[in-house]
Design a protein around this motif. Structure first.
Motif, mmCIF file in Angstrom:
data_model
loop_
_atom_site.group_PDB
_atom_site.id
_atom_site.type_symbol
_atom_site.label_atom_id
_atom_site.label_comp_id
_atom_site.label_asym_id
_atom_site.label_seq_id
_atom_site.Cartn_x
_atom_site.Cartn_y
_atom_site.Cartn_z
ATOM 1 N N GLU A 27 40.857 37.569 28.483
ATOM 2 C CA GLU A 27 41.254 36.175 28.296
ATOM 3 C C GLU A 27 40.786 35.308 29.458
ATOM 4 O O GLU A 27 40.257 34.218 29.261
ATOM 5 C CB GLU A 27 42.770 36.066 28.145
ATOM 6 C CG GLU A 27 43.247 34.650 27.936
ATOM 7 C CD GLU A 27 44.754 34.541 27.816
ATOM 8 O OE1 GLU A 27 45.245 33.403 27.831
ATOM 9 O OE2 GLU A 27 45.437 35.571 27.703
ATOM 10 N N VAL A 28 40.949 35.812 30.683
ATOM 11 C CA VAL A 28 40.557 35.048 31.869
ATOM 12 C C VAL A 28 39.052 34.854 31.915
ATOM 13 O O VAL A 28 38.559 33.756 32.155
ATOM 14 C CB VAL A 28 41.050 35.752 33.151
ATOM 15 C CG1 VAL A 28 40.400 35.169 34.387
ATOM 16 C CG2 VAL A 28 42.558 35.657 33.266
ATOM 17 N N GLY A 41 53.464 42.949 37.915
ATOM 18 C CA GLY A 41 52.936 42.620 36.592
ATOM 19 C C GLY A 41 51.418 42.594 36.580
ATOM 20 O O GLY A 41 50.762 42.784 37.607
ATOM 21 N N PRO A 42 50.815 42.338 35.409
ATOM 22 C CA PRO A 42 49.360 42.437 35.280
ATOM 23 C C PRO A 42 48.574 41.319 35.969
ATOM 24 O O PRO A 42 47.393 41.458 36.221
ATOM 25 C CB PRO A 42 49.127 42.386 33.768
ATOM 26 C CG PRO A 42 50.312 41.677 33.226
ATOM 27 C CD PRO A 42 51.456 42.020 34.131
ATOM 28 N N LYS A 97 42.370 33.339 52.358
ATOM 29 C CA LYS A 97 42.171 32.944 50.960
ATOM 30 C C LYS A 97 43.206 33.582 50.054
ATOM 31 O O LYS A 97 43.546 34.751 50.197
ATOM 32 C CB LYS A 97 40.782 33.382 50.465
ATOM 33 C CG LYS A 97 39.660 32.648 51.093
ATOM 34 C CD LYS A 97 39.605 31.247 50.569
ATOM 35 C CE LYS A 97 38.373 30.529 51.051
ATOM 36 N NZ LYS A 97 38.315 29.193 50.578
ATOM 37 N N ARG A 98 43.689 32.788 49.113
ATOM 38 C CA ARG A 98 44.559 33.324 48.080
ATOM 39 C C ARG A 98 43.691 33.814 46.933
ATOM 40 O O ARG A 98 42.757 33.128 46.521
ATOM 41 C CB ARG A 98 45.528 32.277 47.583
ATOM 42 C CG ARG A 98 46.524 31.860 48.621
ATOM 43 C CD ARG A 98 47.583 30.969 48.006
ATOM 44 N NE ARG A 98 48.429 30.396 49.029
ATOM 45 C CZ ARG A 98 49.491 30.993 49.532
ATOM 46 N NH1 ARG A 98 49.827 32.185 49.119
ATOM 47 N NH2 ARG A 98 50.215 30.395 50.454
ATOM 48 N N SER A 99 43.978 35.001 46.436
ATOM 49 C CA SER A 99 43.202 35.593 45.349
ATOM 50 C C SER A 99 44.133 35.937 44.204
ATOM 51 O O SER A 99 45.308 36.232 44.408
ATOM 52 C CB SER A 99 42.501 36.864 45.820
ATOM 53 O OG SER A 99 41.653 36.586 46.900
ATOM 54 N N VAL A 100 43.597 35.894 43.008
ATOM 55 C CA VAL A 100 44.346 36.283 41.819
ATOM 56 C C VAL A 100 43.825 37.630 41.367
ATOM 57 O O VAL A 100 42.617 37.818 41.210
ATOM 58 C CB VAL A 100 44.179 35.239 40.690
ATOM 59 C CG1 VAL A 100 44.877 35.697 39.421
ATOM 60 C CG2 VAL A 100 44.715 33.892 41.136
ATOM 61 N N VAL A 101 44.722 38.575 41.173
ATOM 62 C CA VAL A 101 44.357 39.912 40.706
ATOM 63 C C VAL A 101 44.816 40.042 39.267
ATOM 64 O O VAL A 101 45.980 39.791 38.950
ATOM 65 C CB VAL A 101 45.006 41.008 41.583
ATOM 66 C CG1 VAL A 101 44.674 42.389 41.056
ATOM 67 C CG2 VAL A 101 44.561 40.863 43.029
ATOM 68 N N VAL A 102 43.885 40.409 38.404
ATOM 69 C CA VAL A 102 44.178 40.620 36.985
ATOM 70 C C VAL A 102 43.918 42.087 36.709
ATOM 71 O O VAL A 102 42.790 42.558 36.812
ATOM 72 C CB VAL A 102 43.279 39.728 36.096
ATOM 73 C CG1 VAL A 102 43.570 39.970 34.640
ATOM 74 C CG2 VAL A 102 43.468 38.274 36.449
ATOM 75 N N ILE A 109 38.189 27.256 33.654
ATOM 76 C CA ILE A 109 39.261 26.990 34.623
ATOM 77 C C ILE A 109 39.065 27.829 35.882
ATOM 78 O O ILE A 109 39.180 27.344 37.001
ATOM 79 C CB ILE A 109 40.643 27.300 34.000
ATOM 80 C CG1 ILE A 109 40.904 26.360 32.827
ATOM 81 C CG2 ILE A 109 41.749 27.197 35.046
ATOM 82 C CD1 ILE A 109 42.089 26.754 31.983
ATOM 83 N N PHE A 110 38.730 29.109 35.690
ATOM 84 C CA PHE A 110 38.603 30.010 36.829
ATOM 85 C C PHE A 110 37.234 29.936 37.495
ATOM 86 O O PHE A 110 37.043 30.477 38.574
ATOM 87 C CB PHE A 110 38.898 31.448 36.401
ATOM 88 C CG PHE A 110 40.352 31.679 36.128
ATOM 89 C CD1 PHE A 110 41.226 31.948 37.157
ATOM 90 C CD2 PHE A 110 40.856 31.606 34.839
ATOM 91 C CE1 PHE A 110 42.568 32.142 36.910
ATOM 92 C CE2 PHE A 110 42.199 31.797 34.588
ATOM 93 C CZ PHE A 110 43.058 32.065 35.630
ATOM 94 N N ALA A 111 36.262 29.268 36.874
ATOM 95 C CA ALA A 111 34.924 29.162 37.465
ATOM 96 C C ALA A 111 34.906 28.198 38.641
ATOM 97 O O ALA A 111 34.100 28.346 39.544
ATOM 98 C CB ALA A 111 33.917 28.719 36.417
ATOM 99 N N ASN A 112 35.757 27.196 38.636
ATOM 100 C CA ASN A 112 35.793 26.239 39.737
ATOM 101 C C ASN A 112 36.437 26.887 40.948
ATOM 102 O O ASN A 112 37.452 27.556 40.848
ATOM 103 C CB ASN A 112 36.575 24.993 39.340
ATOM 104 C CG ASN A 112 35.853 24.190 38.294
ATOM 105 O OD1 ASN A 112 34.635 24.162 38.276
ATOM 106 N ND2 ASN A 112 36.603 23.557 37.420
#
Length: 101
Positions: free
Chosen positions: A40-41, A17-18, A27-32, A48-51
């Protein structure tokens, strides 16, 4: 991993998914991968994502992680940013340090 990282992430996005989470090293990373979701992110949910958690190495060279670079998006960070911009990055200070730059 594939040497062509964007193609690799695009293939993973077609499977998962997207938005998905991947572990890169320790490190865990989020891929968008969707433009609408990235908008939106980055624009709507940016606080939220800046921290982020500071690396362990910064605790030995900073004040236990309390500095402008690794502070969370909070009142303390906004105060540090204000002090930094008014004292360090003002025009007269930059002009006086021109020869050093």
């Amino acid at each position: 991993m594939d040497p062509e990282i964007p193609k690799y992430f695009a293939n993973l996005a077609s499977i998962y998914g997207p938005v998905f989470r991947i572990k890169l090293g320790s490190k865990r990373s989020v891929v968008v991968s969707s433009p609408a979701t990235a908008k939106e992110v980055l624009r709507d949910k940016d606080s939220i994502f800046a921290n982020r958690t500071p690396p362990v190495s910064t605790f030995s060279i900073s004040y236990s992680g309390h500095d402008m670079v690794f502070s969370g998006n909070c009142a303390e960070w906004r105060m540090l940013r204000l002090v930094w911009s008014r004292t360090i990055l003002n025009k007269s200070r930059l002009d006086s340090l021109y020869s050093l730059r």
